[in-house]
Design a protein around this motif. Structure first.
Motif, short mmCIF file in Angstrom:
data_model
loop_
_atom_site.label_atom_id
_atom_site.label_comp_id
_atom_site.label_asym_id
_atom_site.label_seq_id
_atom_site.Cartn_x
_atom_site.Cartn_y
_atom_site.Cartn_z
N GLU A 71 26.96 59.41 32.43
CA GLU A 71 26.34 60.89 32.22
C GLU A 71 25.98 61.09 30.75
OE1 GLU A 71 28.22 64.21 33.92
OE2 GLU A 71 28.34 63.38 35.93
N LEU A 72 27.18 60.51 29.79
CA LEU A 72 26.86 60.60 28.57
C LEU A 72 25.77 59.71 28.16
CD1 LEU A 72 30.49 60.79 27.39
CD2 LEU A 72 28.72 62.68 27.02
N LEU A 73 25.35 58.58 28.42
CA LEU A 73 24.50 57.55 27.99
C LEU A 73 23.72 56.95 29.49
CD1 LEU A 73 26.76 55.74 25.42
CD2 LEU A 73 24.84 57.36 25.11
N PRO A 74 23.20 57.64 29.91
CA PRO A 74 22.42 57.24 31.36
C PRO A 74 21.56 56.04 31.20
CG PRO A 74 21.54 59.40 30.51
CD PRO A 74 22.68 59.16 29.73
N GLU A 75 20.88 55.77 29.84
CA GLU A 75 19.88 54.89 29.81
C GLU A 75 20.33 53.26 29.74
OE1 GLU A 75 20.87 56.47 25.63
OE2 GLU A 75 20.76 57.35 27.75
N HIS A 76 21.71 53.32 29.93
CA HIS A 76 22.44 52.22 29.87
C HIS A 76 23.15 51.61 30.98
CE1 HIS A 76 21.47 52.07 25.47
NE2 HIS A 76 22.11 53.31 25.42
N GLY A 77 22.24 51.81 32.08
CA GLY A 77 22.79 51.53 33.47
C GLY A 77 23.32 49.98 33.62
N ASP A 78 22.76 49.06 32.92
CA ASP A 78 22.86 47.67 33.07
C ASP A 78 24.44 47.24 32.47
OD1 ASP A 78 21.95 48.22 30.45
OD2 ASP A 78 21.36 46.29 30.11
N LEU A 79 24.79 48.26 31.58
CA LEU A 79 26.17 48.16 30.81
C LEU A 79 27.23 48.73 31.97
CD1 LEU A 79 28.26 47.31 28.72
CD2 LEU A 79 27.62 49.37 27.57
N TRP A 80 27.02 49.89 32.44
CA TRP A 80 27.73 50.51 33.39
C TRP A 80 27.82 49.95 34.46
CZ3 TRP A 80 29.87 52.43 29.44
CH2 TRP A 80 29.05 53.13 28.69
N ASP A 81 26.78 49.12 34.99
CA ASP A 81 26.88 48.24 36.17
C ASP A 81 27.98 47.17 36.09
OD1 ASP A 81 25.45 49.86 37.71
OD2 ASP A 81 23.46 48.85 37.36
N ALA A 82 27.84 46.47 35.02
CA ALA A 82 28.34 45.33 34.61
C ALA A 82 29.96 45.91 34.64
CB ALA A 82 28.26 44.69 33.30
N LEU A 83 30.27 46.95 33.77
CA LEU A 83 31.59 47.38 33.51
C LEU A 83 32.14 47.84 35.11
CD1 LEU A 83 32.79 49.64 30.91
CD2 LEU A 83 33.61 50.04 33.06
N ARG A 84 31.44 48.33 35.95
CA ARG A 84 31.87 48.61 37.41
C ARG A 84 32.20 47.39 38.11
NH1 ARG A 84 26.95 49.49 40.36
NH2 ARG A 84 27.00 47.42 40.32
N ASP A 85 31.59 46.26 37.97
CA ASP A 85 31.91 44.85 38.40
C ASP A 85 33.14 44.34 38.07
OD1 ASP A 85 29.62 45.23 39.93
OD2 ASP A 85 28.48 43.71 38.82
N ASP A 86 33.19 44.54 36.64
CA ASP A 86 34.53 44.10 35.75
C ASP A 86 35.68 45.04 36.06
OD1 ASP A 86 33.07 42.15 34.55
OD2 ASP A 86 33.28 42.81 32.66
N TYR A 87 35.67 46.50 36.48
CA TYR A 87 36.48 47.34 36.90
C TYR A 87 37.21 46.99 38.19
CZ TYR A 87 38.21 51.46 39.37
OH TYR A 87 38.97 52.46 40.25
N TRP A 88 36.22 46.59 39.21
CA TRP A 88 36.66 46.37 40.60
C TRP A 88 37.50 44.77 40.49
CZ3 TRP A 88 37.67 49.47 44.16
CH2 TRP A 88 37.10 50.58 44.32
N ALA A 89 36.96 44.11 39.61
CA ALA A 89 37.89 42.83 39.67
C ALA A 89 38.95 43.14 38.95
CB ALA A 89 36.96 41.69 38.53
N ALA A 90 39.27 43.91 37.93
CA ALA A 90 40.57 44.10 37.34
C ALA A 90 41.26 45.00 38.23
CB ALA A 90 40.17 44.82 36.11
N LEU A 91 40.83 46.03 39.10
CA LEU A 91 41.47 46.76 39.93
C LEU A 91 42.10 45.90 41.26
CD1 LEU A 91 42.58 49.87 40.37
CD2 LEU A 91 40.66 50.06 41.69
N LEU A 92 41.67 44.86 41.48
CA LEU A 92 41.69 43.97 42.60
C LEU A 92 42.58 42.95 42.43
CD1 LEU A 92 38.72 44.40 44.79
CD2 LEU A 92 40.77 45.56 45.07
N ASN A 93 42.89 42.59 41.05
CA ASN A 93 43.57 41.60 40.45
C ASN A 93 45.19 41.73 40.65
OD1 ASN A 93 44.89 39.26 39.29
ND2 ASN A 93 43.39 39.53 37.47
N ARG A 94 45.63 41.24 41.39
CA ARG A 94 47.27 41.33 41.78
C ARG A 94 47.79 40.78 40.82
NH1 ARG A 94 48.32 44.03 46.00
NH2 ARG A 94 50.73 43.18 45.94
N THR A 95 47.57 39.92 39.87
CA THR A 95 48.33 39.50 38.79
C THR A 95 48.32 40.53 37.71
OG1 THR A 95 46.31 38.23 37.54
CG2 THR A 95 47.70 36.97 39.30
N ASP A 96 47.57 41.64 37.67
CA ASP A 96 47.44 42.64 36.71
C ASP A 96 48.67 43.63 36.95
OD1 ASP A 96 45.94 41.97 34.69
OD2 ASP A 96 44.27 43.28 35.25
N LEU A 97 49.01 43.59 38.14
CA LEU A 97 50.03 45.02 38.79
C LEU A 97 51.34 44.38 38.27
CD1 LEU A 97 49.02 44.76 42.57
CD2 LEU A 97 48.21 46.21 41.04
#
Length: 103
Positions: free
Chosen positions: A71-97
Motif C-alpha cells: 500500500e505504501l509503495l504500490p508501484e513496486h509490485g515486482d519487489l513485493w511479489d519476489a518478497l512474497r515468494d521468499d516469505y513463503w519459502a522462509a515460513l515453510l522452511n523447517r530448519t528455520d523453526l
C-alpha cells in the motif's frame, strides 16, 4: 538457523532490494533500496528525509508487513511479489523453526 534473522530479497534485475525479517508468521520490512535511483533517502510513512543514508533508500518506521508495504509503495509490485515468494519459502522452511530441545 534463527528464524528472525535479517533477510534480503531482490528483483530479478537486482534494481530493487528489500531487507526484512520474519516476526512470528508475518513479515516486517525494514528498508528497500532502489539501486539505480539517486533520490535522497527518506523514512516512510512521514517521508522524512534521511541524511547520511545511501541514496535510493526508503526506510520504514514502524516496520510494515508485506500488505502494508504494498500500500505504501504500490508501484513496486515486482519487489513485493519476489518478497512474497521468499516469505513463503522462509515460513515453510523447517530448519528455520526454533528447536524445542534448546540445541
Amino acid at each position: 538457523m534463527r528464524r528472525d534473522r535479517l533477510r534480503t530479497t531482490q528483483t530479478q534485475d537486482s534494481r530493487k532490494i528489500a531487507v526484512w525479517r520474519l516476526a512470528g508468521c508475518s513479515t516486517r520490512i525494514l528498508r528497500v533500496q532502489f539501486t539505480t535511483e539517486s533520490f535522497t533517502a527518506y523514512r516512510l510513512p512521514a517521508r522524512t528525509p534521511l541524511r547520511g543514508v545511501q541514496t535510493g533508500t526508503v526506510m520504514f518506521d514502524p516496520y510494515p508487513d508485506l500488505a502494508d508495504a504494498r500500500e505504501l509503495l504500490p508501484e513496486h509490485g515486482d519487489l513485493w511479489d519476489a518478497l512474497r515468494d521468499d516469505y513463503w519459502a522462509a515460513l515453510l522452511n523447517r530448519t528455520d523453526l526454533p528447536n524445542p530441545m534448546g540445541a
